[in-house]
Design an enzyme around this catalytic site. Structure first.
Site, mmCIF file in Angstrom:
data_model
loop_
_atom_site.group_PDB
_atom_site.id
_atom_site.type_symbol
_atom_site.label_atom_id
_atom_site.label_comp_id
_atom_site.label_asym_id
_atom_site.label_seq_id
_atom_site.Cartn_x
_atom_site.Cartn_y
_atom_site.Cartn_z
ATOM 1 N NE ARG A 170 11.235 0.459 -3.378
ATOM 2 C CZ ARG A 170 10.088 0.801 -2.787
ATOM 3 N NH1 ARG A 170 10.096 1.490 -1.680
ATOM 4 N NH2 ARG A 170 8.943 0.427 -3.299
ATOM 5 N N PRO B 61 0.805 -1.211 0.000
ATOM 6 C CG PRO B 61 0.300 -0.736 2.216
ATOM 7 C CD PRO B 61 1.185 -1.578 1.360
ATOM 8 C CD GLU B 62 2.646 4.488 -3.547
ATOM 9 O OE1 GLU B 62 2.573 5.724 -3.516
ATOM 10 O OE2 GLU B 62 3.196 3.860 -4.468
#
Length: 296
Positions: free
Chosen positions: A285, A2-3
């Site tokens: 990332r 999730p964000e």
DNA sequence: GATTAATGCTAAA
DNA sequence: TTAGCCTTAATCT
């Protein structure tokens, strides 16, 4: 995975279906047995989200603090009353944490046998919630919850007075690349890798622009756009950053392929300028950007 | 069937 | 700097 928008939805969900209820709390997996014992039989008073952190407050001033990390997830299930109270509702996108096992399930007869490593299970009168795979799952005091909040920057989904200025100040006081600062939860809480890439594109910002080189107006607009697009995410239950004009004919809502400008579109032509969308590693990332639209 | 990567972060080294 | 979380879906063999 999730964000901030997903965690906000989860907090809403817990408030809707469990608030004011006495909950049975256990740790089928066994790794949270002591913490579960602290919470078992207590009443959930409030569920709050800040960034990607979820806080479930109980009436004896103990707080269940959860951070889902990369692949943590909550599963919910219950009877028609429970589902009717849910702000999440019917099953949605696979991979989201907000999934009901079966919306047409028969009358609630208690939770199922735990599947896999269930760190914590909450059981109310009308439904249950299982947590698995979380980075953080802890029973903490209200004071400890406050100290967690103190380590976090402003949350664009809360957007309280002064938050916008705090973000601008936080950005401009650092010389790291803006793409790195957007992922720093002390600068802005709740943004993850998808929103990072997408809002930088939407604002046509060079990912490597140092924070202290971002003009004040651009920094403020970046906050505003992030708040707007994340609020859409709360409403939609998924991240959609492109307008309908970019979606395939009749595809409402859009397919995953059409929902983003640059995220996971490396090697494809930019939707706006047709330059090839790039990908690189930044602090472990993947960063996606358009070298045409987002040049210095 | 096995391997990898993923919308993240913490804590140990 | 690296392991760990111990899931899920997509991609491999």
């Amino acid at each position: 995975m999730p964000e901030g928008h997903s965690v906000r939805r989860l907090a809403q969900q817990f408030g809707d279906v469990f608030s004011g209820e006495t909950l049975a709390v256990s740790s089928p997996q066994g790794r949270f047995t002591a913490g579960a014992a602290l919470l078992d039989g207590q009443v959930l008073t409030e569920a709050r989200a800040h960034g990607k952190h979820l806080f479930l407050h109980f009436d004896h001033a103990v707080v269940l603090h959860v951070h889902l990390g990369l692949y943590g997830a909550w599963d919910f299930g219950g009877d028609a009353t429970f589902r009717g109270a849910s702000s999440i509702g019917a099953p949605r996108k696979i991979g989201e944490s907000e999934v009901f096992g079966d919306a047409r399930a028969p009358a609630y007869a208690g939770p199922p046998e735990p599947k896999g490593a269930v760190r914590v299970r909450l059981v109310g009168r009308h439904g249950w919630a299982d947590l698995r795979g979380a980075t953080t799952c802890a029973a903490i005091t209200e004071a400890e919850a406050q100290s967690v909040l103190a380590r976090l920057g402003p949350d664009p989904l809360r957007n309280q007075p002064g938050d916008r200025a705090r973000f601008v100040q936080g950005l401009q006081s650092r010389k790291a690349p803006i793409a790195a600062l957007l992922m720093d939860q002390k600068v802005i809480a709740g943004v993850g890798n998808v929103y990072r890439a997408e809002v930088l594109f939407r604002q046509r910002l060079d990912p490597w622009l140092p924070g202290n080189a971002v003009p004040e107006e651009a920094a403020g607009l970046l906050w505003d756009d992030t708040a707007a697009v994340m609020a859409d995410g709360v409403r939609d239950g998924r991240i959609i950053t492109t307008p309908a004009s970019y979606w395939a004919e009749g595809a409402v809502p859009p397919s995953a392929d059409d929902a983003h400008y640059v995220y996971k579109r490396e090697g494809l032509p930019c939707r706006v300028c047709a330059a090839t969308v790039g990908i690189t590693d930044l602090l472990g990332r993947k960063l996606y950007w358009c070298p045409g639209c987002q040049s210095p």
